[in-house]
Write a protein that holds these residues in place. Structure first.
Motif, PDB file in Angstrom:
ATOM      1  N   ARG A 164      19.232  -6.760 -11.585  1.00  0.00           N
ATOM      2  CA  ARG A 164      20.872  -5.781 -12.487  1.00  0.00           C
ATOM      3  C   ARG A 164      19.684  -5.102 -14.080  1.00  0.00           C
ATOM      4  NH1 ARG A 164      24.949  -5.136 -11.321  1.00  0.00           N
ATOM      5  NH2 ARG A 164      26.135  -5.296 -13.304  1.00  0.00           N
ATOM      6  N   TYR A 165      18.718  -5.712 -14.165  1.00  0.00           N
ATOM      7  CA  TYR A 165      17.759  -5.004 -14.912  1.00  0.00           C
ATOM      8  C   TYR A 165      17.103  -3.843 -14.388  1.00  0.00           C
ATOM      9  CZ  TYR A 165      17.882  -7.511 -19.337  1.00  0.00           C
ATOM     10  OH  TYR A 165      18.413  -8.154 -20.466  1.00  0.00           O
TER      11      TYR A 165
ATOM     12  N   SER B 232      21.350  -6.528  -1.953  1.00  0.00           N
ATOM     13  CA  SER B 232      22.213  -6.339  -3.516  1.00  0.00           C
ATOM     14  C   SER B 232      23.063  -5.497  -3.691  1.00  0.00           C
ATOM     15  CB  SER B 232      20.798  -6.488  -4.931  1.00  0.00           C
ATOM     16  OG  SER B 232      20.759  -5.462  -5.140  1.00  0.00           O
TER      17      SER B 232
END
Length: 141
Positions: free
Chosen positions: A99-100, A38
């Motif tokens: 993302r978290y 990612s």
């Protein structure tokens, strides 16, 4: 429960795991970067000076390796037991989780755990628990 012993491939799994570990170690050793997919792809969306080449090479290797492999052996058949809406929802949920969690399973699970990162240990435990729970809910309830 039935075990499909013909699909039990410990040696190829061991070789694949060793290659992933070697690639991650070489990337951090020579480039100082974590092999988190990612982060590598995210860096392509907002490239910085001198940062584009290695990212493209890494992704080209991920895509090109199966293509090279199929010159000698057939790739395994891919079977997905979900429709397009479920796959889109799953992809979006993974994106939100990345993302978290400040990284993906490869970044935390392979690179973070090998560096003894407590944050990566916690993230990997959450990833695995969410996966176990999802499979249980979808397959057994």
């Amino acid at each position: 429960m039935n075990i499909a012993w013909q699909h039990f491939t410990p040696w190829s799994a061991l070789a694949g795991g060793m290659l992933i570990g070697l690639a991650a170690a070489l990337l951090i050793l020579f480039n100082g970067r974590i092999a988190g997919i990612s982060g590598i792809v995210g860096g392509l969306l907002r490239p910085r000076q001198g940062d584009l080449g290695w990212r493209i090479a890494f992704l080209a290797g991920l895509i090109g390796t199966p293509l090279l492999w199929q010159l000698w052996l057939a790739l395994p058949a891919v079977r997905i037991d979900a429709g397009a809406p479920a796959l889109v929802a799953a992809g979006l949920l993974v994106g939100v989780g990345v993302r978290y969690g400040a990284g993906c399973t490869s970044g935390h699970g392979v690179c973070g755990l090998s560096r003894w990162s407590p944050r990566s240990l916690a993230a990997t435990c959450v990833f695995m628990a969410a996966g176990f729970l999802t499979v249980y809910l979808l397959r057994h309830l």
